[in-house]
Design an enzyme around this catalytic site. Structure first.
Site, short mmCIF file in Angstrom:
data_model
loop_
_atom_site.label_atom_id
_atom_site.label_comp_id
_atom_site.label_asym_id
_atom_site.label_seq_id
_atom_site.Cartn_x
_atom_site.Cartn_y
_atom_site.Cartn_z
CG HIS A 57 -1.93 -1.06 1.22
ND1 HIS A 57 -3.00 -1.04 2.09
CD2 HIS A 57 -2.07 -2.18 0.47
CE1 HIS A 57 -3.76 -2.10 1.88
NE2 HIS A 57 -3.21 -2.81 0.90
CD GLU A 105 -1.91 4.51 3.15
OE1 GLU A 105 -3.04 5.02 3.25
OE2 GLU A 105 -1.68 3.54 2.40
CB CYS A 132 -6.26 -0.38 5.02
SG CYS A 132 -4.58 -1.02 5.10
CB CYS A 187 -1.79 1.68 6.14
SG CYS A 187 -1.44 0.82 4.58
#
Length: 154
Positions: free
Chosen positions: A52, A54, A82, A85
């Site tokens: 992801h 992040e 999410c 993260c």
């Protein structure tokens, strides 16, 4: 701190990633006004479900700072981070994050939505993925070894 500027950059990264066949997420990490890292979601490229935006930015910032601790850093994300993260940010010492679009907005466009947050707050037995505690008694307990090692450093 100019939150709007960094959020616009995260959104621009997300938009550019969609044009490059990626997922619509971007992240920027800033400390003391300096951008340390900026990244996009790379899951479509790497087939790594943890890639992801992040997470990629956290890894980059950690390498730049040569530290797993990112105290004083601020994360700007195009979408609500999410749970993975969010947890990674907390584990790294990040205490501040801002996002441009909500999980509910993402859900309206077919992305994983707000349901996952509620799901993870449910008792383990009520979650769709089975997670169960099965205690193991071990003479060489890894947590005790870690405590002893860190305490001996002083």
């Amino acid at each position: 701190m100019n939150h709007a500027t960094h959020l616009r950059k995260a959104v621009a990264l997300a938009y550019g990633n969609v044009l490059a066949e990626g997922r619509p997420y971007g992240a920027v990490i800033v400390r003391d006004g300096t951008v340390l890292a900026q990244a996009v979601n790379r899951t479509a490229e790497t087939n790594d479900p943890t890639d992801h935006a992040e997470m990629v930015a956290i890894r980059e910032a950690s390498r730049k700072l040569n530290s797993a601790k990112l105290d004083g850093c601020v994360v700007y994300a195009s979408g609500r981070p999410c749970p993975m993260c969010h947890a990674a940010m907390r584990l790294s010492g990040i205490r501040e994050a801002y996002f441009a679009y909500t999980a509910e907005e993402g859900e309206a466009y077919g992305l994983i939505g707000a349901g996952i947050y509620a799901e993870l707050c449910s008792p383990l037995a009520d979650q769709p993925m089975q997670v169960a505690h099965h205690p193991v008694v071990a003479e060489d307990h890894p947590y005790a070894a870690w405590r002893d090692r860190t305490n001996s450093k002083g």
